[in-house]
Design a protein around this motif. Structure first.
Motif, short mmCIF file in Angstrom:
data_model
loop_
_atom_site.label_atom_id
_atom_site.label_comp_id
_atom_site.label_asym_id
_atom_site.label_seq_id
_atom_site.Cartn_x
_atom_site.Cartn_y
_atom_site.Cartn_z
N HIS A 286 0.83 -1.20 0.00
CA HIS A 286 0.00 0.00 0.00
C HIS A 286 0.87 1.26 0.00
O HIS A 286 0.61 2.22 -0.74
CB HIS A 286 -0.93 -0.01 1.22
N GLU B 63 -6.07 -10.07 -5.98
CA GLU B 63 -6.97 -9.04 -5.44
C GLU B 63 -6.19 -7.77 -5.07
O GLU B 63 -6.59 -6.65 -5.43
CB GLU B 63 -7.69 -9.59 -4.20
N LEU B 64 -5.07 -7.95 -4.38
CA LEU B 64 -4.30 -6.79 -3.94
C LEU B 64 -3.70 -6.03 -5.12
O LEU B 64 -3.72 -4.79 -5.15
CB LEU B 64 -3.16 -7.22 -3.02
N GLU C 283 -4.79 -5.77 -8.06
CA GLU C 283 -5.82 -4.99 -8.75
C GLU C 283 -6.27 -3.81 -7.91
O GLU C 283 -6.38 -2.68 -8.38
CB GLU C 283 -7.02 -5.89 -9.06
N ARG C 284 -6.52 -4.09 -6.64
CA ARG C 284 -7.06 -3.05 -5.77
C ARG C 284 -6.07 -1.89 -5.58
O ARG C 284 -6.47 -0.73 -5.53
CB ARG C 284 -7.39 -3.67 -4.41
N ASN D 167 -3.75 -1.23 -7.69
CA ASN D 167 -3.37 -0.79 -9.04
C ASN D 167 -1.84 -0.86 -9.23
O ASN D 167 -1.24 0.07 -9.78
CB ASN D 167 -3.89 0.63 -9.30
#
Ligand code: SF4
Length: 396
Positions: A63, A92-93, A95-96, A98
């Motif tokens: 993040h 998932e991560l 994509e989320r 980016n």
């Protein structure tokens, strides 16, 4: 990437140490975000990539990176033995957050076929398995980078207690550890405040997540890493440093074999009988007059009639690079064969440890090879007993 990349190839160890000391001194009072942001631009840090397991706490560093530079390369090592939940979480991560340059790294197909054809190596030799599936692919993927960013933290164990923001990773690379000074509560608070998705296995008792065969849930009060290689004297995957160098154990299948020593002109004629190698050294064949079951390297171990097998099974190794015999030995031991297992043919001293760990009791070599690789080269081949397969079988 830094605007003006420097060339660190050929950098002397003392110069690298001075550069790392300078980086640590300059960023000593910075927080994780500032260290990460500036390291990515600092010519002294060079070209960096982030290596992530997409495990229990990985989302924090990912993040942070996504807030600073989403195009930074992220290396994800897929050992092909990960939990399906990890693979889904990785997707998932990515994509989320980016993340624009996630590179999935895997072991080479040929190396896998040679060294772990049936995917059971982790049952017998976790160091070799981590080496094959993690360390070697990572080292290959790191070529072209001057350093890598990790999520390691001081609180994660005594071996990390003095971790700095910057450290050496062998002669040509550095490691950057922006979260080195974070405490567990910092990690939790960051995830809560940013509403970051958790790895689904955390809620099921896995505070530290690696490969499925080598990770078990952790009970309340246990060390968070207690579920990794539980019951084994192992707590790192092999992607580690000793004395400033990346340590990778010798790979008997792929490492170069030293040229045989030529015989001296007046050397005695080699003894024609084969030589039997055991832990105590060279011996003559004490089984020569008894029944032996000879198996080729293409034998299906499931088809061997163990009920009528004699007390010695001998498995052929047609070439140094053909490791199928190791797999056959493991399978025969798994099926309960208790007699002697002998590897015969093109087996060299570097492969003795692998042979013992695979369940072989001894190796039969030609007198010629015994002359070129004398007894001293075969003895004391690593401490294979640490992972002795038959002892573990006996212990249940
Ligand atoms: S953690 Fe286990 S399965 Fe994964 S690479 Fe290491 S030994 Fe193999």
């Amino acid at each position: 990437m830094p605007e003006a990349a420097l060339d660190f190839s050929g950098e002397a160890p003392a110069a690298q140490a001075a550069r790392i000391a300078d980086l640590n001194a300059r960023y000593e009072h910075h927080g994780a975000t500032a260290v990460l942001e500036r390291a990515l631009k600092d010519p002294q840090a060079g070209r960096l990539t982030l290596v992530s397991s997409f495990g229990a706490e990985s989302v924090v560093l990912l993040h942070l990176l996504s807030m600073i530079d989403r195009s930074t390369p992220v290396l994800f090592i897929d050992t092909m033995l990960l939990f399906p939940e990890t693979l889904a979480y990785q997707q998932e991560l990515a994509e989320r957050l980016n993340l624009r340059d996630v590179r999935v790294i895997r072991a080479d197909d040929i190396a896998l076929a040679r060294q772990d054809p049936d995917g059971t190596l982790h049952q017998f030799d976790t160091d070799a398995c981590c080496d094959l599936r993690k360390t070697v692919p990572l080292q290959r993927a790191l070529a072209g980078f001057d350093g890598w960013i990790t999520g390691r933290k001081r609180f994660q164990g005594s071996t990390r207690a003095t971790l700095e923001f910057f450290e050496t990773d062998g002669p040509t690379r550095i490691k950057v550890n922006p979260l080195a000074h974070w405490a567990p509560e910092d990690v939790r608070a960051y995830m809560d405040e940013n509403r970051l998705p958790r790895h689904p296995l955390v809620a099921r008792g896995y505070p530290s997540i690696g490969c499925a065969p080598c990770t078990s849930p952790v009970a309340a009060g246990e060390d968070p890493r207690a579920g990794r290689w539980r019951g084994q004297d192992k707590n790192e995957c092999g992607i580690h440093i000793v004395d400033g160098k990346v340590v990778r154990r010798s790979d008997p299948m792929t490492d170069p074999v030293s040229e045989p020593t030529p015989l001296a002109a007046n050397a005695p004629e080699p003894v024609p009988e084969p030589v039997i190698v055991t832990d105590t050294g060279f011996a003559s064949d004490d089984w020569a007059a008894k029944a032996v079951l000879d198996l080729g390297s293409d034998t299906d171990p499931a088809a061997v009639d163990l009920g009528s097998a004699p007390g010695l099974i001998r498995i052929e190794f047609p070439s140094f690079s053909d490791g199928r015999g190791f797999s056959i030995a493991r399978q025969l031991r798994l099926r309960g064969y208790q007699g002697r297992l002998r590897a015969k043919g093109h087996v060299i001293a570097d492969q003795y440890t692998m042979a013992r760990r695979s369940g072989f009791d001894e190796v039969e070599i030609s007198a010629d090879l015994a002359t070129r690789q004398p007894e001293a080269q075969w003895r004391f081949r690593a401490n294979w007993q640490v992972h002795d397969y038959q002892s573990r079988l006996r212990q249940g």
